[in-house]
Motif scaffolding. Structure first.
Motif, PDB file in Angstrom:
ATOM      1  N   SER A 172       0.835  -1.213   0.000  1.00 41.20           N
ATOM      2  CA  SER A 172       0.000   0.000   0.000  1.00 41.20           C
ATOM      3  C   SER A 172       0.866   1.259   0.000  1.00 41.20           C
ATOM      4  O   SER A 172       0.617   2.200  -0.757  1.00 41.20           O
ATOM      5  CB  SER A 172      -0.957   0.010   1.203  1.00 41.20           C
ATOM      6  N   ASP A 173       1.887   1.294   0.842  1.00 40.04           N
ATOM      7  CA  ASP A 173       2.765   2.460   0.924  1.00 40.04           C
ATOM      8  C   ASP A 173       3.630   2.572  -0.334  1.00 40.04           C
ATOM      9  O   ASP A 173       3.831   3.663  -0.870  1.00 40.04           O
ATOM     10  CB  ASP A 173       3.647   2.351   2.168  1.00 40.04           C
ATOM     11  N   ALA A 174       4.123   1.430  -0.820  1.00 43.21           N
ATOM     12  CA  ALA A 174       4.954   1.423  -2.033  1.00 43.21           C
ATOM     13  C   ALA A 174       4.167   1.920  -3.246  1.00 43.21           C
ATOM     14  O   ALA A 174       4.748   2.474  -4.184  1.00 43.21           O
ATOM     15  CB  ALA A 174       5.492   0.025  -2.292  1.00 43.21           C
ATOM     16  N   ASN A 184       0.419  -5.636 -10.581  1.00 45.85           N
ATOM     17  CA  ASN A 184       1.141  -6.907 -10.413  1.00 45.85           C
ATOM     18  C   ASN A 184       1.939  -6.979  -9.118  1.00 45.85           C
ATOM     19  O   ASN A 184       2.625  -7.976  -8.872  1.00 45.85           O
ATOM     20  CB  ASN A 184       2.053  -7.135 -11.616  1.00 45.85           C
ATOM     21  N   LYS A 185       1.861  -5.927  -8.298  1.00 43.88           N
ATOM     22  CA  LYS A 185       2.495  -5.909  -6.983  1.00 43.88           C
ATOM     23  C   LYS A 185       3.978  -6.278  -7.044  1.00 43.88           C
ATOM     24  O   LYS A 185       4.431  -7.220  -6.390  1.00 43.88           O
ATOM     25  CB  LYS A 185       1.733  -6.819  -6.004  1.00 43.88           C
ATOM     26  N   LYS A 204      12.431  -4.895   0.298  1.00 47.97           N
ATOM     27  CA  LYS A 204      11.630  -6.068  -0.055  1.00 47.97           C
ATOM     28  C   LYS A 204      10.160  -5.766   0.217  1.00 47.97           C
ATOM     29  O   LYS A 204       9.822  -5.119   1.211  1.00 47.97           O
ATOM     30  CB  LYS A 204      12.073  -7.285   0.763  1.00 47.97           C
ATOM     31  N   LEU A 205       9.277  -6.222  -0.670  1.00 47.49           N
ATOM     32  CA  LEU A 205       7.848  -5.929  -0.562  1.00 47.49           C
ATOM     33  C   LEU A 205       7.096  -7.022   0.195  1.00 47.49           C
ATOM     34  O   LEU A 205       7.357  -8.215   0.016  1.00 47.49           O
ATOM     35  CB  LEU A 205       7.246  -5.757  -1.960  1.00 47.49           C
ATOM     36  N   PHE A 206       6.132  -6.594   1.025  1.00 48.91           N
ATOM     37  CA  PHE A 206       5.314  -7.501   1.832  1.00 48.91           C
ATOM     38  C   PHE A 206       3.860  -7.037   1.786  1.00 48.91           C
ATOM     39  O   PHE A 206       3.579  -5.862   1.550  1.00 48.91           O
ATOM     40  CB  PHE A 206       5.760  -7.466   3.303  1.00 48.91           C
ATOM     41  N   GLU A 207       2.938  -7.962   2.069  1.00 46.84           N
ATOM     42  CA  GLU A 207       1.582  -7.551   2.412  1.00 46.84           C
ATOM     43  C   GLU A 207       1.631  -6.860   3.776  1.00 46.84           C
ATOM     44  O   GLU A 207       2.494  -7.147   4.610  1.00 46.84           O
ATOM     45  CB  GLU A 207       0.628  -8.750   2.473  1.00 46.84           C
ATOM     46  N   SER A 208       0.697  -5.960   4.014  1.00 47.44           N
ATOM     47  CA  SER A 208       0.705  -5.158   5.244  1.00 47.44           C
ATOM     48  C   SER A 208       0.644  -5.993   6.509  1.00 47.44           C
ATOM     49  O   SER A 208       1.158  -5.598   7.557  1.00 47.44           O
ATOM     50  CB  SER A 208      -0.471  -4.177   5.226  1.00 47.44           C
ATOM     51  N   TYR A 209      -0.006  -7.165   6.411  1.00 47.09           N
ATOM     52  CA  TYR A 209      -0.221  -8.020   7.587  1.00 47.09           C
ATOM     53  C   TYR A 209       0.817  -9.136   7.685  1.00 47.09           C
ATOM     54  O   TYR A 209       0.672 -10.060   8.487  1.00 47.09           O
ATOM     55  CB  TYR A 209      -1.628  -8.623   7.536  1.00 47.09           C
TER      56      TYR A 209
END
Length: 492
Positions: A172-174, A184-185, A204-209
């Motif tokens: 979300s922030d990215a 495509n996240k 590195k990208l993550f889901e918020s949870y």
């Protein structure tokens, strides 16, 4: 177990301690400086954020069993550029979301690279506050600093790094960096090339949870917590506020009246406004959202009260604004103190009052400020409506949402029901909820929202007042295009 939500705002960090059932046990706020080195610039020192978080968490957990703090997560001011060198030292003060120095870089991205390509690469176009234009500004104006960059981060992610040693960011922030392929996240190869950025310089990208790491021994010692405490990626402040107000899943709406103002519409499906007046971002629940963002919302009222009238008694100033005054004011206010994002995308826009006469009162001016913010939110609301999105009701949060009068104005200007929730601690509560989901207290963000968030009151529009405001809004939306040519002259 206990969970901490870190709401890293523009003027202060607000820390919230939550039990697993959603009950709030303690709230602490710590302020830090905001600097304006040049007109239109806005910066902060990331070290000040961390010092405030350390001091605040110690105070927050005083008197509680610190072994019970199972997780921490975040809602953070978006778009800010934090750059670290190869030793993870901060290279220069962070350039914030409300900084307007990147007009040249924003125009380059939108006009030379092209809005169509940007939208294809990232689902969004360039706005002065976004991170990518700031990177280009540093490259052009501070080449020695640009050459030192080993990691590019967002504000809340610097705090997460200090806790875990992991360079992380959530989707979300990215989404607000203009470096991520939202659909495509993943990081956009095209945007990295345009900005002269390598993927290893990005977190590195993550889901918020999702858990990004555990508390390091050094951080645990500094914060007075244990290394068993898990850190979840968290979310941009608006997505975290949406979680904290239960605006998750499909078709939810939340309005935030903080320093900035937003209208946030959650969706299970990815979608883009063809004019890119609204942002198309990933959501903290794993889905997507559309968002209209204005740069000055409750900060307009703060400026008017503190700097112009010279009072801290905000409620007293609103007492003379009775129901019979709503929709009858002849004074209009454009709320563009820091320029504007949605839907005008003009960092050079500025605030103005128009319509005053000899019988205009102090209360009329105060009312115009509240109404101007509501009308500007309606600008984005109308874009969503033109997309065929049907919105009959909304949640509301943020400091401005504490005003019953402002809630009533919003309900009538938008002509929808406004729901007030039990806790107005949007981003902080959202952060704590994300931490609880990450630690397994809830199966999903939606489940946490359904069990924790409670609507306690609603404001319904009055048909007569709503009709008056509809006529006033038609006049309001003529003002900006009329004065827009003057902004270039004023800037020069």
């Amino acid at each position: 177990m206990l969970y901490i939500g870190v709401d890293l705002g523009t003027s202060a960090v607000k820390l919230l301690l939550m039990e697993a059932d959603g009950s709030i046990k303690n709230i602490v706020s710590k302020e830090y400086p905001l600097s304006f080195p040049n007109p239109g610039w806005s910066e902060q020192k990331p070290e000040d954020w961390w010092n405030a978080v350390v001091e605040g968490i110690k105070e927050l957990t005083d008197g509680f069993d610190k072994d019970q703090v199972a997780g921490i997560s975040f809602g953070g001011q978006m778009h800010g550029l934090v750059i670290l060198d190869s030793d993870d030292n901060v290279i220069r003060p962070a350039i914030l979301w409300n900084d307007g120095r990147t007009t040249k870089e924003t125009n380059y991205l939108n006009d030379v690279i092209g809005k169509d390509k940007l939208s294809e690469y990232t689902a969004n176009i360039a706005f002065a506050g976004f991170t990518a234009p700031k990177i280009l500004w540093v490259k052009e104006n501070e080449p020695e600093n640009f050459a030192k960059i080993a990691k590019i981060m967002l504000p809340k992610d610097y705090i997460a790094y200090k806790m875990t040693g992991v360079h992380s960011c959530d989707y979300s922030d990215a989404s607000g960096m203009l470096l991520m392929d939202v659909k495509n996240k993943c990081w956009s190869k095209e945007m990295m090339e345009i900005c002269s950025v390598k993927e290893e310089q990005l977190p590195k990208l993550f889901e918020s949870y999702e858990i990004t790491g555990s508390m390091t021994e050094a951080a645990a010692a500094e914060l007075g917590l244990t290394t068993n405490c898990k850190i979840a990626a968290g979310a941009g402040d608006n997505a975290a506020a949406a979680v904290g107000t239960g605006t998750v899943g499909d078709g939810g709406c939340n309005i935030s009246l903080g320093t900035s103002g937003t209208i946030f519409i959650s969706s299970k499906d990815f979608g883009v406004d063809k004019f890119n007046a609204l942002h198309s971002f990933a959501h903290a629940d794993g889905n997507f959202h559309l968002m209209g963002c204005m740069l000055s919302a409750a900060s307009c009222n703060k400026w008017w009260m503190d700097e112009i009238i010279g009072t801290k008694d905000y409620p007293a100033e609103q007492v003379p604004i009775t129901d019979d005054k709503l929709g009858e004011n002849n004074v209009y206010y454009l709320p563009y103190l820091m320029g504007e994002r949605s839907p005008h995308n003009n960092p050079d826009a500025r605030a103005l009052f128009i319509g005053m006469s000899m019988d205009t009162t102090r209360a009329d001016m105060t009312q115009a400020v509240l109404e101007g913010v509501a009308f500007a939110i309606r600008d984005s609301f109308e874009v969503a409506r033109d997309l065929g999105i049907k919105i009959d009701e909304t949640k509301i949060c943020g400091g401005g949402a504490k005003s019953p009068l402002w809630r009533k104005i919003i309900a009538n200007v938008l002509n929808i029901k406004v729901n007030i929730i039990e806790s107005e601690e949007g981003p902080g509560l959202g952060g704590a909820m994300l931490a609880a989901v990450a630690c397994g207290e809830y199966a999903s963000v939606e489940e946490a929202a359904n069990k924790i968030v409670k609507v306690i009151d609603s404001v319904n529009p009055d048909p007569a007042i709503a009709a008056k405001y509809d006529a006033k809004y038609k006049k309001f939306k003529e003002i900006y295009p009329t004065v827009k040519p003057l902004y270039d002259t004023l800037k020069a």
